[in-house]
Design a protein around this motif. Structure first.
Motif, short mmCIF file in Angstrom:
data_model
loop_
_atom_site.label_atom_id
_atom_site.label_comp_id
_atom_site.label_asym_id
_atom_site.label_seq_id
_atom_site.Cartn_x
_atom_site.Cartn_y
_atom_site.Cartn_z
N ARG A 1 29.07 11.90 13.23
CA ARG A 1 28.30 10.99 14.09
C ARG A 1 27.13 10.39 13.34
N LEU A 2 26.39 11.20 12.60
CA LEU A 2 25.22 10.70 11.89
C LEU A 2 25.61 9.79 10.73
N GLU A 3 26.76 9.98 10.14
CA GLU A 3 27.23 9.06 9.10
C GLU A 3 27.45 7.66 9.69
N ALA A 4 28.03 7.60 10.90
CA ALA A 4 28.22 6.31 11.56
C ALA A 4 26.88 5.68 11.92
N VAL A 5 25.94 6.50 12.38
CA VAL A 5 24.61 5.99 12.71
C VAL A 5 23.93 5.40 11.48
N GLY A 6 24.06 6.08 10.34
CA GLY A 6 23.46 5.58 9.11
C GLY A 6 24.06 4.26 8.66
N ARG A 7 25.38 4.11 8.79
CA ARG A 7 26.01 2.85 8.41
C ARG A 7 25.53 1.71 9.31
N ALA A 8 25.42 1.98 10.61
CA ALA A 8 24.94 0.94 11.54
C ALA A 8 23.49 0.57 11.23
N ALA A 9 22.67 1.54 10.87
CA ALA A 9 21.27 1.25 10.56
C ALA A 9 21.16 0.38 9.31
N ARG A 10 21.97 0.63 8.32
CA ARG A 10 21.93 -0.20 7.12
C ARG A 10 22.42 -1.62 7.40
N ARG A 11 23.46 -1.73 8.23
CA ARG A 11 23.94 -3.07 8.58
C ARG A 11 22.88 -3.85 9.33
N LEU B 1 0.82 -1.21 0.00
CA LEU B 1 0.00 0.00 0.00
C LEU B 1 0.86 1.27 0.00
N TYR B 2 2.12 1.17 0.40
CA TYR B 2 3.00 2.34 0.42
C TYR B 2 3.51 2.71 -0.97
N ASP B 3 3.30 1.82 -1.95
CA ASP B 3 3.80 2.05 -3.32
C ASP B 3 5.30 2.38 -3.28
N ASP B 4 6.03 1.55 -2.56
CA ASP B 4 7.47 1.75 -2.34
C ASP B 4 8.19 0.47 -2.76
N PRO B 5 8.79 0.45 -3.94
CA PRO B 5 9.45 -0.79 -4.41
C PRO B 5 10.53 -1.29 -3.47
N GLN B 6 11.30 -0.40 -2.86
CA GLN B 6 12.35 -0.85 -1.97
C GLN B 6 11.76 -1.53 -0.73
N LEU B 7 10.72 -0.95 -0.16
CA LEU B 7 10.07 -1.55 1.00
C LEU B 7 9.50 -2.92 0.64
N THR B 8 8.82 -3.02 -0.49
CA THR B 8 8.23 -4.29 -0.90
C THR B 8 9.31 -5.35 -1.10
N GLY B 9 10.40 -4.99 -1.75
CA GLY B 9 11.47 -5.95 -2.00
C GLY B 9 12.12 -6.44 -0.71
N GLY C 1 23.06 -10.41 5.94
CA GLY C 1 23.99 -9.84 6.89
C GLY C 1 25.43 -9.78 6.44
N LEU C 2 25.83 -10.56 5.43
CA LEU C 2 27.20 -10.56 4.96
C LEU C 2 27.40 -9.68 3.73
N ASP C 3 26.33 -9.06 3.23
CA ASP C 3 26.47 -8.15 2.08
C ASP C 3 27.09 -6.84 2.55
N GLY C 4 27.74 -6.17 1.62
CA GLY C 4 28.29 -4.86 1.92
C GLY C 4 27.19 -3.82 2.08
N ILE C 5 27.43 -2.84 2.94
CA ILE C 5 26.39 -1.84 3.18
C ILE C 5 26.16 -0.97 1.95
N GLU C 6 27.14 -0.97 1.04
CA GLU C 6 26.93 -0.18 -0.18
C GLU C 6 25.86 -0.79 -1.06
N THR C 7 25.51 -2.08 -0.82
CA THR C 7 24.44 -2.71 -1.61
C THR C 7 23.06 -2.23 -1.21
N LEU C 8 22.97 -1.53 -0.09
CA LEU C 8 21.68 -1.02 0.37
C LEU C 8 21.74 0.50 0.40
#
Length: 516
Positions: free
Chosen positions: A278-288, A66-74, A297-304
């Motif tokens: 600080r926020l750059e580190a927070v963003g990397r941790a959130a993607r991991r 319902l969000y019409d968000d391809p990334q969320l659906t995937g 869990g073993l993919d690189g964070i650049e894949t997301l």
């Protein structure tokens, strides 16, 4: 002429019927079944908020679309397949299926094939000094069929010597004993109800895990996007701070402002730069964390790639509180546990009745040696056992299971009440989020207008630095509050969809809820 009077002969069927009636009267001491749960739901929710009457409740099955968000659906649908939690849930269902088969197999015919082989050799003895030797092995087993054996003959001479004929004897035997319980009182049906309910319990637990998984993936994605928004805001704040510091340096060089103002602005810019790090580190941790949740869990964070966006959530479909009884997997799981308790209680109560079982058996024996022989023995028996001295223990088991059944009733009623509370609170929260977001957007627009005005005044020397920084701080705080509220609204919407029973396709409602 005399007429013979024939007396009726006792029949086994009459004995069985008498035993059944006696057992039924004795089992009546065990009492009745468990209570029926009270689950009267309101006709409608009391919470305010919008709903889409054009959407059917089935839209909740895959609410993330319902969000019409391809990334969320995937991400959500990928997690349904690859997440360790989802995969573990499937294996638990497989384990429950095996346990069900094991429980029901006890009511199928039971039996083992037993075999034995014996080789016996004898030699002559004279004067009582001879030695008789034998060599062989025997495998025996238990059964209703008796064992057969061979006996030899000995001869004693006048002088007292024992004469034993020499020779060898081979014996081969096979037995097949079977026991089959006659399900007169419905034990297998009760066991099947309990086993089926246990299997459904694992199925609903698996669906609850998947429903929670979908919500967690959505919330982690929304949180990661919120972190990205804060990072973008921090970079914008840093850019503004650098611009103000350059302007202050230029004004100080022309004698328009003091050098202390320039130093203060440079300090603020350095602080803003640290916040960006600080926020750059927070963003990397959130993607991991998100990659680990979806099974990557073993993919690189650049894949997301996470974009700094927070769109308005969709309007939920129009539902009624009664839908929760069918749609909430935790409610269905509590219902299945109640059915399992009722089936187990029926099974325990049937333990007070006698057991009747057929016991057919077949034995084949072959003997070779001096004389060859082959024999076949078969038998058919009817066994009956009735608990007599064990009744106090069995009655205690029934009372304990009835208490567990009543606990299952209470747990089911609580699950229903909790489901209604979650849905009602979710609707309230989402409605408040929407109204709060509209007010915060107005605050951001007005704070931006005030900052731009103070900035122009500062550049013209009409506004002091303190006033400018106060306006900039107000605008920055309004932006931060709005972005946080937008992310919170998205997360609350996902939580609401879960509270309404979304994230799976409910099977039809079972007919039998509990034993009466």
């Amino acid at each position: 002429m005399q007429t013979a009077i024939r007396r009726p002969r006792a029949r086994p069927g009459g004995l069985v019927a008498a035993a059944v009636l006696l057992a039924a009267s004795l089992a009546g001491c065990a009492g009745g079944g468990i209570s029926h749960p009270s689950t009267v739901m309101p006709a409608a929710y009391q919470a305010p908020g919008k709903s889409d009457p054009a959407l059917s409740p089935q839209a909740l099955d895959a609410w993330w679309r319902l969000y019409d968000d391809p990334q969320l659906t995937g991400l959500v649908e990928g997690a349904m397949q690859a997440s360790p939690d989802a995969r573990t849930g499937l294996q638990r269902i497989a384990e429950s299926r095996a346990a069900r088969s094991q429980a029901l197999a006890a009511y199928l015919p039971q039996g083992d094939l037993l075999g034995s082989a014996q080789n016996q050799h004898t030699s002559e003895s004279f004067g009582g000094l001879g030695v008789s030797t034998g060599l062989g092995s025997t495998t025996t087993g238990t059964g209703s069929v008796g064992t057969t054996g061979t006996t030899g003959t000995t001869t004693t001479s006048d002088s007292g010597a024992v004469l034993t004929p020499s020779g060898s004897l081979q014996t081969y035997a096979a037995q097949f004993n079977v026991s089959y319980e006659l399900d007169i009182f419905g034990r297998r049906r009760a066991a099947k109800r309990a086993a089926d309910a246990d299997l459904w319990t694992q199925r609903f637990d698996y669906e609850a895990v998947r429903s929670m998984l979908a919500t967690n993936v959505a919330n982690d994605l929304f949180q990661a996007r919120g972190d990205a928004i804060q990072l973008a805001e921090a970079r914008e704040t840093y850019r503004i701070a650098q611009s103000l510091a350059r302007s202050a340096d230029l004004s100080a060089s022309h004698g328009l402002t003091s050098t202390s103002d320039a130093a203060r602005l440079e300090s603020d810019a350095a602080t803003d730069a640290a916040e960006v790090v600080r926020l750059e580190a927070v963003g990397r941790a959130a993607r991991r964390t998100l990659l680990d949740l979806v099974g990557r869990g073993l993919d690189g964070i650049e894949t997301l790639v996470v974009e700094p966006v927070a769109v308005a959530p969709p309007v939920p479909p129009q539902t009624t509180p009664g839908e929760l009884l069918r749609r909430r997997p935790d409610v269905r799981e509590a219902q299945a546990r109640l059915q399992s308790a009722a089936g187990t209680l029926d099974l325990d109560r049937l333990g007070l009745f006698p057991d009747f079982s057929l016991a057919p058996a077949l034995e084949l024996a072959k003997t070779t040696g001096t004389y060859d022989s082959f024999s076949t023995i078969w038998s058919l028996g009817l066994n009956a056992t009735a608990p007599v001295l064990d009744r106090p223990r069995l009655l205690a088991i029934v009372r304990g299971q009835r208490a567990r059944g009543e606990q299952a009733v209470i747990a089911y009623e609580k699950a229903v009440q909790d489901a209604y509370r979650d849905a009602e609170n979710g609707l309230n929260t989402l409605d408040a989020d929407r109204r709060r977001g509209a007010s915060l957007q107005t605050a951001v627009d007005r704070a931006r207008f005030a900052f731009d005005a103070k900035r122009r005044g500062y550049d013209l020397g009409l506004t002091d630095l303190t006033t400018l920084l106060a306006a900039e701080s107000t605008w920055r705080q309004a932006r931060l509050t709005l972005s946080t509220a937008q992310v919170t609204t998205l997360m609350d919407s996902a939580t609401l969809f879960q509270a309404l029973g979304g994230g799976w396709t409910p099977p039809p409602m079972p007919q039998r809820v509990a034993a009466r």
